[in-house]
Design a protein around this motif. Structure first.
Motif, PDB file in Angstrom:
ATOM      1  N   PHE A 208       0.866  -1.186   0.000  1.00 28.04           N
ATOM      2  CA  PHE A 208       0.000   0.000   0.000  1.00 28.04           C
ATOM      3  C   PHE A 208       0.902   1.235   0.000  1.00 28.04           C
ATOM      4  N   LYS A 209       1.290   1.639  -1.210  1.00 24.14           N
ATOM      5  CA  LYS A 209       2.209   2.756  -1.379  1.00 24.14           C
ATOM      6  C   LYS A 209       1.466   4.088  -1.299  1.00 24.14           C
ATOM      7  N   PHE A 210       2.226   5.142  -1.070  1.00 25.15           N
ATOM      8  CA  PHE A 210       1.622   6.471  -0.983  1.00 25.15           C
ATOM      9  C   PHE A 210       0.972   6.832  -2.322  1.00 25.15           C
ATOM     10  N   ALA A 211      -0.287   7.198  -2.262  1.00 21.82           N
ATOM     11  CA  ALA A 211      -1.048   7.523  -3.481  1.00 21.82           C
ATOM     12  C   ALA A 211      -0.663   8.906  -4.001  1.00 21.82           C
ATOM     13  N   LYS A 212      -0.288   8.975  -5.263  1.00 23.51           N
ATOM     14  CA  LYS A 212       0.110  10.252  -5.864  1.00 23.51           C
ATOM     15  C   LYS A 212      -1.091  11.188  -5.980  1.00 23.51           C
ATOM     16  N   PHE A 213      -0.879  12.442  -5.632  1.00 23.67           N
ATOM     17  CA  PHE A 213      -1.979  13.419  -5.637  1.00 23.67           C
ATOM     18  C   PHE A 213      -2.576  13.619  -7.026  1.00 23.67           C
ATOM     19  N   LYS A 214      -1.742  13.561  -8.049  1.00 26.67           N
ATOM     20  CA  LYS A 214      -2.217  13.871  -9.399  1.00 26.67           C
ATOM     21  C   LYS A 214      -3.198  12.837  -9.951  1.00 26.67           C
ATOM     22  N   ILE A 215      -3.205  11.618  -9.388  1.00 23.25           N
ATOM     23  CA  ILE A 215      -4.131  10.604  -9.900  1.00 23.25           C
ATOM     24  C   ILE A 215      -5.407  10.488  -9.057  1.00 23.25           C
ATOM     25  N   ARG A 216      -5.444  11.202  -7.940  1.00 26.15           N
ATOM     26  CA  ARG A 216      -6.626  11.106  -7.070  1.00 26.15           C
ATOM     27  C   ARG A 216      -7.822  11.818  -7.704  1.00 26.15           C
TER      28      ARG A 216
ATOM     29  N   ALA B 229      -4.889   4.819   5.491  1.00 26.09           N
ATOM     30  CA  ALA B 229      -3.884   5.681   6.121  1.00 26.09           C
ATOM     31  C   ALA B 229      -2.498   5.403   5.551  1.00 26.09           C
ATOM     32  N   MET B 230      -2.166   4.124   5.347  1.00 24.58           N
ATOM     33  CA  MET B 230      -0.863   3.753   4.795  1.00 24.58           C
ATOM     34  C   MET B 230      -0.695   4.305   3.376  1.00 24.58           C
ATOM     35  N   SER B 231      -1.812   4.417   2.659  1.00 23.95           N
ATOM     36  CA  SER B 231      -1.783   4.966   1.295  1.00 23.95           C
ATOM     37  C   SER B 231      -1.800   6.490   1.286  1.00 23.95           C
ATOM     38  N   GLY B 232      -1.876   7.087   2.486  1.00 26.70           N
ATOM     39  CA  GLY B 232      -1.881   8.545   2.579  1.00 26.70           C
ATOM     40  C   GLY B 232      -3.203   9.175   2.225  1.00 26.70           C
ATOM     41  N   ILE B 233      -4.300   8.460   2.481  1.00 31.53           N
ATOM     42  CA  ILE B 233      -5.637   8.995   2.173  1.00 31.53           C
ATOM     43  C   ILE B 233      -6.245   9.580   3.451  1.00 31.53           C
ATOM     44  N   PRO B 234      -6.733  10.826   3.419  1.00 29.48           N
ATOM     45  CA  PRO B 234      -7.417  11.398   4.587  1.00 29.48           C
ATOM     46  C   PRO B 234      -8.633  10.561   4.957  1.00 29.48           C
ATOM     47  N   ILE B 235      -8.891  10.440   6.245  1.00 32.72           N
ATOM     48  CA  ILE B 235      -9.935   9.538   6.735  1.00 32.72           C
ATOM     49  C   ILE B 235     -11.034  10.312   7.450  1.00 32.72           C
TER      50      ILE B 235
ATOM     51  N   LYS C  69       0.656  13.295   6.756  1.00 32.27           N
ATOM     52  CA  LYS C  69       0.706  12.884   8.168  1.00 32.27           C
ATOM     53  C   LYS C  69       0.181  11.460   8.345  1.00 32.27           C
ATOM     54  N   ALA C  70      -0.840  11.083   7.562  1.00 31.67           N
ATOM     55  CA  ALA C  70      -1.444   9.753   7.672  1.00 31.67           C
ATOM     56  C   ALA C  70      -0.444   8.659   7.324  1.00 31.67           C
ATOM     57  N   ARG C  71       0.288   8.864   6.250  1.00 35.74           N
ATOM     58  CA  ARG C  71       1.302   7.883   5.828  1.00 35.74           C
ATOM     59  C   ARG C  71       2.361   7.690   6.913  1.00 35.74           C
TER      60      ARG C  71
ATOM     61  N   ASN D  46      -6.033  -0.086  -6.053  1.00 34.60           N
ATOM     62  CA  ASN D  46      -6.251   0.975  -7.044  1.00 34.60           C
ATOM     63  C   ASN D  46      -7.391   1.894  -6.647  1.00 34.60           C
ATOM     64  N   ASP D  47      -8.435   1.311  -6.064  1.00 31.26           N
ATOM     65  CA  ASP D  47      -9.584   2.120  -5.637  1.00 31.26           C
ATOM     66  C   ASP D  47      -9.186   3.089  -4.532  1.00 31.26           C
ATOM     67  N   ILE D  48      -8.334   2.603  -3.612  1.00 34.80           N
ATOM     68  CA  ILE D  48      -7.878   3.466  -2.517  1.00 34.80           C
ATOM     69  C   ILE D  48      -7.000   4.597  -3.046  1.00 34.80           C
ATOM     70  N   LYS D  49      -6.027   4.260  -3.893  1.00 34.24           N
ATOM     71  CA  LYS D  49      -5.098   5.301  -4.353  1.00 34.24           C
ATOM     72  C   LYS D  49      -5.772   6.312  -5.294  1.00 34.24           C
ATOM     73  N   ASN D  50      -6.926   5.961  -5.862  1.00 29.73           N
ATOM     74  CA  ASN D  50      -7.633   6.880  -6.764  1.00 29.73           C
ATOM     75  C   ASN D  50      -8.665   7.760  -6.050  1.00 29.73           C
ATOM     76  N   CYS D  51      -8.881   7.522  -4.762  1.00 33.33           N
ATOM     77  CA  CYS D  51      -9.872   8.337  -4.043  1.00 33.33           C
ATOM     78  C   CYS D  51      -9.186   9.486  -3.312  1.00 33.33           C
ATOM     79  N   SER D  52      -9.964  10.454  -2.883  1.00 34.25           N
ATOM     80  CA  SER D  52      -9.422  11.604  -2.152  1.00 34.25           C
ATOM     81  C   SER D  52      -9.765  11.558  -0.670  1.00 34.25           C
ATOM     82  N   ILE D  53     -10.840  10.843  -0.343  1.00 37.37           N
ATOM     83  CA  ILE D  53     -11.286  10.721   1.056  1.00 37.37           C
ATOM     84  C   ILE D  53     -11.732   9.277   1.288  1.00 37.37           C
ATOM     85  N   PHE D  54     -11.310   8.703   2.420  1.00 38.08           N
ATOM     86  CA  PHE D  54     -11.753   7.353   2.774  1.00 38.08           C
ATOM     87  C   PHE D  54     -12.661   7.452   3.994  1.00 38.08           C
ATOM     88  N   CYS D  55     -13.763   6.708   3.943  1.00 45.28           N
ATOM     89  CA  CYS D  55     -14.787   6.833   4.989  1.00 45.28           C
ATOM     90  C   CYS D  55     -15.190   5.468   5.541  1.00 45.28           C
TER      91      CYS D  55
END
Length: 382
Positions: free
Chosen positions: A195-203, A302-308, A357-359, A277-286
Motif C-alpha cells: 500500500f504505497k503512498f497515493a500520488k496526488f495527481k491521480i486522485r 492511512a498507509m496509502s496517505g488517504i485522509p480519513i 501525516k497519515a502515511r 487501485n480504488d484506494i489510491k484513486n480516491c481523495s477521502i476514505f470513509c
C-alpha cells in the motif's frame, strides 16, 4: 522436530485478509502450520481465500461451525468434537485462536484436548456492543463471557487485544488483572510496500467506503450523508465496495439496500479482492462503523496517505490522529458524518496535509513487520 502451530479462525476469508502474513513467516521459519476454519461467511470471499491458501500451500481443515452464533446445538457441539479430533491428531505445541466464535469453540476444544499453550487474539467485541440490546442478546453475552473466564484460566494463555478499550473491557468483565496475560497489538498490520503512498495527481473527487454490507458498518449513514452532500457537491462521487452475501444478523436487507441504490447517490461496486487501485484513486476514505477491533481498511487507507473520516468509537478512532490525519464524527449520525466529509471536500490544502501525516503515522504504528514480529515473540515466550 518441527514446532507445530494451529490457527483456529471463523473462516478462510478472514484468515487470508488479516493473518496470512503470520502463517507465511511461521512456514519460513520452519514451523509446521495447519489452519482450522468454520463455514464461509461469504461464498464469494471464501472462494478467493481458498485460492490463496492453495497458492501458499497452507493445509486446512473445515469444520461445521458458522461465523454466527447458532441455535442448532447438535451442529455446534459436533463442530467442537471435530476440532478436538484434529487437535489430538496433530498435537500442536501452540494453538492460536482468532474471532469470537473460533475463540469460544476452539478454546473449549483446546482445553479438552489438554493443549496448554494458547494464544487468543480478540479481533473485536463489536457484536456484543452493537447488536440489538434484547433479552437474547444479554443472555448470550453473559454466557459467552462466563465461558471465556473458564477458557482463559490456563497460566500459559496469552490474550492479544487490538485497542485499549477492548483491553479495559475484557480485563474488568473477566476479572483478569494479570498484566502479563495481555498484549496490545494494534491491528493485523499493513505492508507499506504493497500500500504505497497515493500520488496526488491521480486522485479523483471520490469518497470511498470499503466494508461488508452490514448495518453496523454504518452503510445506511454513508448513503444518507451522500444524499445530503451530492446536492451541494455534484462533482464528487461516493463509491461503496463490499460483499452483500455475508451471513450475519447485521447484514442489510437486500430490498432496503436496493432502495438506497436507486437514489443513485452512491455507486456500489460489489466485492473486490484487491482494492489498492480504488484506494489510491480516491481523495477521502470513509468508514462510519459502530465499533471495530482495529479496522484494517482504515489502516490501508492511512498507509496509502488517504485522509480519513470515521467514527469516534473503539477500533476506528485508534487509526487516526484527530484533525491531523483524519476527522472523527459521531457514530450512528449521518449529519455529523456529512459535516466531517464536507470539511475535507472543501479544503484541498487540508487533504494534502492529512495525507502526508497519515502515511507517517501508519508506517510508525501499523507496519506489518511490527505485527508479525510481536506475534512471533509471543510464541517464543509462551
Amino acid at each position: 522436530m518441527k514446532k507445530k502451530i494451529i490457527f483456529i479462525v471463523n473462516h478462510a476469508a478472514f484468515f487470508c485478509s488479516h493473518r496470512l502474513a503470520i502463517a507465511q513467516q511461521l512456514i519460513k521459519q520452519n514451523y509446521s502450520f495447519h489452519l482450522i476454519i468454520g463455514q464461509a461467511g461469504s461464498n464469494e470471499m471464501e472462494a478467493e481465500a481458498i485460492k490463496v491458501l492453495k497458492i501458499n500451500k497452507i493445509s486446512y481443515s473445515r469444520t461445521l461451525f458458522s461465523p454466527q452464533f447458532s441455535i442448532n446445538i447438535f451442529k455446534e457441539l459436533f463442530s467442537i468434537i471435530q476440532i478436538i479430533f484434529i487437535l489430538f491428531k496433530i498435537r500442536p505445541h501452540i494453538v492460536h485462536l482468532v474471532s469470537p466464535k473460533a475463540i469460544l469453540f476452539g478454546g473449549i476444544a483446546s482445553k479438552l484436548a489438554f493443549i496448554k499453550k494458547r494464544v487468543f487474539a480478540i479481533s473485536g467485541l463489536g457484536y456484543f456492543y452493537t447488536g440489538k440490546k434484547n433479552l437474547k442478546h444479554r443472555i448470550l453475552k453473559s454466557i459467552y463471557f462466563s465461558l471465556l473466564k473458564i477458557i482463559f484460566s490456563n497460566d500459559s494463555t496469552k490474550i492479544i487485544v487490538q485497542n485499549s478499550s477492548d483491553h479495559y473491557e475484557l480485563k474488568n468483565i473477566l476479572n483478569l488483572h494479570n498484566v502479563d496475560k495481555f498484549e496490545i497489538i494494534h491491528g493485523s498490520g499493513v505492508d507499506h510496500k504493497v500500500f504505497k503512498f497515493a500520488k496526488f495527481k491521480i486522485r479523483k473527487k471520490v469518497i470511498l467506503m470499503t466494508a461488508r454490507i452490514l448495518f453496523d458498518k454504518g452503510v445506511v449513514e454513508f448513503f444518507k450523508a451522500a444524499k445530503i452532500l451530492k446536492k451541494k457537491h455534484k462533482d464528487w462521487k461516493f463509491i461503496l465496495i463490499g460483499s452483500i452475501d455475508y451471513k450475519s444478523p447485521s447484514t442489510l436487507d437486500r430490498a432496503v439496500f436496493e432502495k438506497l441504490l436507486k437514489e443513485k447517490n452512491v455507486e456500489w461496486k460489489g466485492y473486490k479482492k484487491d482494492i489498492r487501485n480504488d484506494i489510491k484513486n480516491c481523495s477521502i476514505f470513509c468508514l462510519p462503523s459502530y465499533r471495530e477491533g482495529m479496522s484494517k481498511s482504515l489502516i490501508e487507507a492511512a498507509m496509502s496517505g488517504i485522509p480519513i473520516v470515521t467514527t469516534n468509537v473503539p477500533g476506528c478512532r485508534d487509526t487516526v490522529i484527530k484533525n491531523i490525519t483524519g476527522v472523527l464524527v459521531k457514530p450512528k449520525n449521518h449529519v455529523s458524518l456529512a459535516l466531517g466529509i464536507e470539511k475535507l471536500i472543501i479544503s484541498e490544502d487540508l487533504r494534502i496535509l492529512f495525507s502526508k501525516k497519515a502515511r507517517l503515522f501508519a508506517k510508525k504504528k501499523f507496519s506489518l513487520n511490527s505485527v508479525v514480529n510481536k506475534t512471533m515473540n509471543i510464541y517464543k515466550k509462551i
